[in-house]
Design an enzyme around this catalytic site. Structure first.
Site, mmCIF file in Angstrom:
data_model
loop_
_atom_site.group_PDB
_atom_site.id
_atom_site.type_symbol
_atom_site.label_atom_id
_atom_site.label_comp_id
_atom_site.label_asym_id
_atom_site.label_seq_id
_atom_site.Cartn_x
_atom_site.Cartn_y
_atom_site.Cartn_z
ATOM 1 N N SER A 1 -17.526 42.379 61.370
ATOM 2 C CA SER A 1 -17.840 41.384 60.346
ATOM 3 C C SER A 1 -19.292 41.527 59.911
ATOM 4 C CB SER A 1 -17.605 39.965 60.895
ATOM 5 O OG SER A 1 -18.126 38.987 60.015
ATOM 6 N N HIS B 1 11.078 35.912 68.278
ATOM 7 C CA HIS B 1 10.695 34.881 67.296
ATOM 8 C C HIS B 1 9.237 34.457 67.476
ATOM 9 C CE1 HIS B 1 14.955 34.487 66.219
ATOM 10 N NE2 HIS B 1 15.188 34.505 67.523
#
Length: 444
Positions: A273, A150
């Site tokens: 980037s 989870h």
């Protein structure tokens, strides 16, 4: 897929070749040549005509631009090809091309031949991928890391165990491919509505000989409107692509700055980037995940094509013509790209070790609970350890200190006991056994 700039993000050179216009037409000609060859041998058409047809069934003899113009004019793919073939054949040999066949026989069988080539490439890539992952299984068999459920830290495992889960999944995919081949690599030759009426009693002999010549399975009955084989192909390839996407996404998640346990290959010059020079992004994994999603989203189209009408239905064939090459190309792409990622995968064992202690012992709550269960019973032990863990989570501190300060626990466990229970390196269960078991499994 054909874009000069973006094609290698959606396909591979091998798949572009298999599904190129030249390959499509050549596969049609391969079927026509094989048909003429067996019919000449069986006396259905003159042997000299069969030899001439076979000698001229070469795509380089066909003007593809003229073929395109005639396909547009006639709204038909095969009739213009037959006319061009008649033109290049000597004498009247062209009159014997396509004897007893229908267009879909040629198109379907040609497609199956292309699919066979595509599956060969995909299977090869799957086997290479399995080998790479198996290497990770062996190398990192005992490398302890955090197991997560989870999205949260759960219990210790080993990285070899995680990789072995991937390897076993890919082994099953190879089994699926092997089983699927007999149902998918099936020839099509049955005439206008599947009855072989044009050839009468000679039809079955021609059919069997044709598919033996092409190395394909012989169907029990026409599959002109039974497209379940194509649907199975797409579903199986989607499962294969989904596994590649899952592995790539796992690497993507474990590359996050705060985790930093894995990193896809990096080389100087790779830019993350246009504005943040520090970024080391995982573009290969992102591409794999994105393209795997596109493959999965093709499954509904393949299932829709199963719902064909009457004895022939071009509507489903038109959709197949679009999604079969695309699904094969994208599946091959994600397998190949994932292989490259795993080849240069950076495994940061130091961060794996560091993250084991990120929660100050909470990772080992199960070990504590199971030890206390011997004296208190499982449910009571769970309640006590739960209360202690939640307090540590909210207030900070360490699980060891909280356990030593709890009167119920302190009365049953000393500091050495607690230290032993909170060591994640001794609580990986049978991870090593399962790794060994997967590595020992033979491939289909």
């Amino acid at each position: 897929m054909d874009s000069v700039l973006f094609r290698d993000q959606f396909g591979t050179p091998e798949m572009r070749e298999i599904f190129s216009d030249e390959s499509v037409v050549q596969r049609w000609l391969d079927v026509e040549a094989a048909l003429a060859r067996v019919q000449g041998r069986l006396g259905v058409i003159p042997a000299w005509a069969a030899e001439e047809i076979e000698s001229k069934a070469r795509v380089e003899l066909i003007d593809l631009e003229e073929l395109k113009r005639e396909m547009d004019r006639t709204a038909h793919p095969i009739v213009p090809l037959l006319r061009l073939m008649k033109r290049v054949c000597e004498k009247d040999a062209g009159e014997y091309i396509h004897w007893g066949a229908t267009t879909q026989d040629i198109v379907d069988t040609g497609t199956v031949l292309q699919v066979r080539d595509a599956l060969d490439e995909i299977e090869r890539s799957l086997r290479e991928l399995h080998a790479r992952i198996k290497t990770l299984c062996v190398r990192y068999r005992d490398q302890v890391m955090v197991g997560r459920s989870h999205g949260q830290q759960a219990l210790p495992i080993t990285f070899g165990f995680k990789a072995a889960v991937w390897a076993d999944e890919i082994r099953r995919h190879l089994g699926r491919l092997a089983q699927m081949r007999k149902r998918v690599l099936v020839g099509q030759f049955s005439g206008a509505v599947g009855s072989l009426a044009a050839l009468g009693e000679q039809g079955l002999a021609v059919q069997r000989a044709l598919f033996a010549e092409l190395g394909l399975e012989t169907p029990e009955i026409s599959w002109h409107v039974s497209r379940d084989g194509i649907a199975e192909l797409v579903c199986v390839l989607a499962i294969c692509a989904a596994t590649a996407g899952k592995i790539a996404h796992e690497i993507y998640c474990l590359q996050k700055t705060e985790v930093a346990e894995l990193e896809e290959p990096f080389a100087m010059g790779k830019v993350g980037s246009s504005t943040m020079p520090h970024k080391r992004n995982p573009p290969a994994c992102e591409t794999i995940v994105a393209v795997a999603r596109l493959v999965r989203h093709s499954v509904p189209a393949a299932l829709e094509a199963v719902m064909a009408e009457h004895e022939r239905d071009k509507m489903v064939l038109q959709t197949e013509r679009e999604f079969i090459p695309r699904v094969c190309a994208m599946t091959h792409l994600v397998l190949r790209k994932l292989g490259a990622v795993l080849d240069g995968l950076s495994v940061r064992t130091g961060n794996m070790e560091k993250n084991l202690f990120l929660q100050n012992g909470l990772l080992m709550s199960e070990a504590v609970m199971m030890r206390l269960s011997d004296a208190l019973g499982r449910q009571e032990a769970h309640e006590i350890v739960y209360r202690i863990c939640m307090d540590v989570f909210e207030r900070g501190g360490s699980l060891k200190q909280a356990l030593m300060e709890d009167p119920v626990v302190a009365g049953r466990l000393d500091e050495d006991d607690i230290d032993a229970m909170l060591d994640p390196r001794v609580y990986t269960g049978l991870c090593g056994h399962f790794v060994d078991q997967v590595v020992a499994q033979p491939l289909p």
